[in-house]
Scaffold this active site. Sequence first.
Site, short mmCIF file in Angstrom:
data_model
loop_
_atom_site.label_atom_id
_atom_site.label_comp_id
_atom_site.label_asym_id
_atom_site.label_seq_id
_atom_site.Cartn_x
_atom_site.Cartn_y
_atom_site.Cartn_z
N LYS A 285 55.98 27.92 28.54
CA LYS A 285 56.64 28.60 27.44
C LYS A 285 57.96 29.20 27.90
O LYS A 285 59.00 29.03 27.24
CB LYS A 285 55.75 29.70 26.87
N ASP B 116 54.83 30.50 21.41
CA ASP B 116 54.26 31.82 21.68
C ASP B 116 53.15 32.09 20.68
O ASP B 116 52.73 31.19 19.95
CB ASP B 116 55.35 32.90 21.62
#
Length: 214
Positions: free
Chosen positions: A120, A138
């Site tokens: 991420k 997220d």
Amino acid sequence: MSRADAAAFIGALSLANPSPRSELHYHDPFTLLVAVVLSAQATDAGVNKATPALFAAAPTPAAMAALGEAEIGRHIRTIGLWQSKARHVAALSRALVEQHGGVVPHDRTALEALPGVGRKTANVVLNVAFGEATMAVDTHIFRIGNRTGLAPGKTPRAVEEGLVARIPADKLRDAHHWLILHGRYVCKARRPECWRCVAAAWCRYPAKTPAPDA
């Protein structure tokens, strides 16, 4: 959700916010990388309060490595998990100096090899700092992907791949920001504000919430 509906969903978000930007404050790829690492399980607003003094004291990987874990920790005590984050920031700064000449690499594998940096975080840096059309999933984007039917998946990677497959290529880079901001301010975790969602017509969520005064 079909590809056509996914394109319409993203298109509606794009019209509402033509020039989306990260809400994290940063000056360059290095300060962005540090800010993203600090933002894990914390709010962007909280990170933005802590980083001005940190970045003033250590604006480069070499300066951050010299500052050291203890002093980094002193600057970020208001952020959740600050002890481990201070350790990661110190270690990744040393790695940047020792392995990359003090430069944040424009390479996914190299980024993910840095302490405290996962897929991420690498996706955010590649997207924001280097302009790549990546999708960083997220908690907000994971929720939206599943709740709306845009890209259902049991894991962040599955949602990421679904979004990349469905979102038009010319909108993919900005879609990262549109979806995060949409999840942060409209499609909220506890009570989504469906009544003011510009993409509600294409959303598959069956329990859309009415306006408070409805």
